[in-house]
Design a protein around this motif. Structure first.
Motif: not given
Length: 155
Positions: A40-41, A109-113, A116-118, A122-126
């Motif tokens: 879920r996004p 690992c954190c980025a891929h985990t 999907s929060m929003s 997603r942009h911050i993680c990557y």
């Protein structure tokens, strides 16, 4: 003993998040060739952590970055436990290699985990993932050249 049983029962009662098809998530979350297994996004952090134990479109990415993180961290801590490791200049190239080698798979690992929060998460993680990968690639040529006995790169 009863407390342990209650904790185990609570863990077993957790429901794994439902997985979605590609047409059920916003386009920003689409990956080429991946038709199912989307989370879920608007997943919560708990949903994201629980999803690493089911076959999503990110499971392989998560685990192939999570395991090397702990391997390199284990090697770093084993070497750091040697008396005088950090004081010896001969060991510094290895330290320059191991620090980003621990950081970049963890960030990935954190980025891929948690991607999907929003869409913003997603942009911050990557962004952080690519930053850690850039830091890794910056440290590798220098440490590799010096550790092999060569002059390395002069920046």
């Amino acid at each position: 003993m009863w407390r342990c049983c209650r904790v185990c029962a609570a863990m077993l009662s957790l429901k794994l998040p439902q997985l979605l098809q590609v047409h059920q998530v916003p386009r920003v979350f689409w990956e080429d060739g991946i038709m199912s297994g989307y989370r879920r996004p608007t997943s919560s952090a708990l949903d994201c952590v629980l999803s690493i134990f089911q076959m999503t479109n990110e499971t392989v990415n998560i685990w192939t970055h999570f395991l090397p993180t702990w391997y390199f961290l284990w090697r770093l801590l084993a070497l750091a436990g040697i008396p005088g490791f950090c004081a010896e200049p001969y060991h510094w190239p290895l330290l320059v290699f191991l620090l980003p080698a621990c950081l970049y798979p963890f960030a990935s690992c954190c980025a891929h985990t948690f991607s999907s929060m929003s869409p913003r998460a997603r942009h911050i993680c990557y962004f952080l993932d690519y930053g850690a990968l850039s830091l890794y690639s910056l440290g590798e040529p220098d440490s590799g050249g010096r550790a092999a006995g060569g002059g390395g790169f002069d920046f």
